[in-house]
Design an enzyme around this catalytic site. Structure first.
Site, PDB file in Angstrom:
ATOM      1  N   ASP A  83       0.863  -1.166   0.000  1.00 17.28           N
ATOM      2  CA  ASP A  83       0.000   0.000   0.000  1.00 17.28           C
ATOM      3  C   ASP A  83       0.914   1.236   0.000  1.00 17.28           C
ATOM      4  O   ASP A  83       2.100   1.140   0.321  1.00 17.28           O
ATOM      5  CB  ASP A  83      -0.886  -0.032   1.242  1.00 17.28           C
ATOM      6  CG  ASP A  83      -1.713   1.217   1.405  1.00 17.28           C
ATOM      7  OD1 ASP A  83      -2.436   1.567   0.462  1.00 17.28           O
ATOM      8  OD2 ASP A  83      -1.612   1.852   2.471  1.00 17.28           O
ATOM      9  N   ASP A  85      -0.156   5.071   0.949  1.00 17.92           N
ATOM     10  CA  ASP A  85      -0.364   6.044   2.024  1.00 17.92           C
ATOM     11  C   ASP A  85      -0.288   5.395   3.398  1.00 17.92           C
ATOM     12  O   ASP A  85      -0.935   4.384   3.667  1.00 17.92           O
ATOM     13  CB  ASP A  85      -1.722   6.720   1.864  1.00 17.92           C
ATOM     14  CG  ASP A  85      -1.762   7.621   0.641  1.00 17.92           C
ATOM     15  OD1 ASP A  85      -0.883   8.482   0.524  1.00 17.92           O
ATOM     16  OD2 ASP A  85      -2.674   7.454  -0.197  1.00 17.92           O
TER      17      ASP A  85
END
Length: 347
Positions: A83, A85
């Protein structure tokens, strides 16, 4: 998080002493040879705030077996799925919440910024509603993403606005991310960054904040199409939203770029990625565990970053992830882990 809670819940310190009961002193033998400078900087950080470097491992024997299996299979079978953020990037910056790649974008049009915020205020609670069936929620997310993309086009978004937004945003990578990417690039191990946001923004963050291009790093996200004047005119491929952000998105997304900023080169390397059946997954949310759903993997090691609200969420994170790093920890322990999975002599 208090010191009392810290001592009660932290089962494994930063140096992974719980991975193997009989090899506590040599679980990561290649680290100091490969990353002497990195580890030195990491140890300096430990002295400043030991709480931010706490690590929890629920089942050390199970994790050790996974490490052994991936190491035996070799680097050619491994891929990293991450991922973006609050996983690759820091959750806190100078005591304040860091900006996300989704939230940093500002159009040169206040009206359309306000319209996108209104959509967020309406749909974001629906995203986390426990009462909406998944089929209905998927349609709502498609609706939200579609309306937002249309507003970006209608509002006259330019690539210059993206560059300006990134330059002005409080967003930064965790310490150790560059070294992690370098280590993986040296061993030809692909890194797939999955995001329901915008690939062009993520790539611009990589350019401005890392000042380096990694040939093994690919972005699987929504990609924009700009005209010769630099104005957004459309999006490539099907929409990737929060509920379909997984390996299936490789088939939905536009062809991956050969390098950051290369809008012409097209590579369809999804087949070779899917042949890499061992996975190191990095995420900050329980939902990120679904990023590997479309891959028939043999062995997966999941690393979770629990950045905030530790006391309320630690139990669920510990049950879901193989390894949990607490309080916006740096990336050094992941660097150590990959050096164990793919030691120099195995390359």
């Amino acid at each position: 998080m208090s010191h009392r809670v810290h001592s009660a819940i932290i089962s494994v310190p930063l140096r992974f002493t719980g991975i193997c009961k009989h090899q506590q002193h040599s679980v990561f033998p290649s680290t100091t040879r490969c990353f002497g400078d990195c580890i030195k900087r990491r140890n300096q950080m430990e002295d400043h705030n030991h709480l931010s470097n706490a690590t929890v491992i629920a089942d050390s024997d199970f994790l050790h077996n996974k490490i052994s299996a991936i190491r035996m299979a070799g680097p050619s079978k491994l891929q990293v799925i991450a991922d973006f953020d609050a996983t690759l990037t820091r959750y806190w910056i100078n005591g304040s919440r860091g900006q996300s790649s989704h939230g940093l974008l500002q159009q040169d049009n206040a009206e359309y910024n306000a319209k996108r915020q209104a959509l967020y205020d309406y749909y974001h609670p629906l995203e986390f509603s426990p009462t909406i069936p998944i089929e209905e929620k998927t349609k709502l997310m498609e609706e939200w993403w579609g309306k937002t993309h249309n507003l970006l086009i209608e509002g006259g978004l330019t690539y210059d606005a993206i560059k300006k937004s990134v330059a002005n945003a409080p967003i930064a990578f965790r310490e150790g991310v560059v070294e992690l990417f370098e280590f993986l690039e040296e061993r030809d191990i692909p890194v797939l960054i999955f995001s329901a946001g915008l690939a062009d923004i993520i790539e611009e963050v990589l350019r401005q904040k890392l000042h380096k291009v990694f040939k093994n790093v690919k972005i699987v996200s929504n990609r924009m199409v700009f005209n010769n004047d630099g104005h957004l005119v459309s999006f490539k491929g099907k929409t990737i939203h929060i509920l379909n952000k997984n390996e299936h998105a490789l088939d939905m997304a536009a062809p991956l770029h050969d390098q950051l900023g290369d809008t012409d080169g097209q590579i369809d390397d999804s087949a070779s990625v899917k042949n890499r059946t061992n996975v190191l997954l990095l995420g900050d949310h329980l939902g990120d565990l679904g990023m590997s759903d479309g891959l028939n993997y043999e062995t997966r090691i999941s690393v979770g970053f629990l950045n905030d609200n530790v006391e309320n969420n630690l139990d669920s994170y510990r049950k879901a992830f193989d390894i949990v790093h607490l309080n916006d920890a740096p990336m050094w322990e992941v660097v150590k882990l990959v050096s164990e999975l793919c030691p120099r002599e195995a390359h």
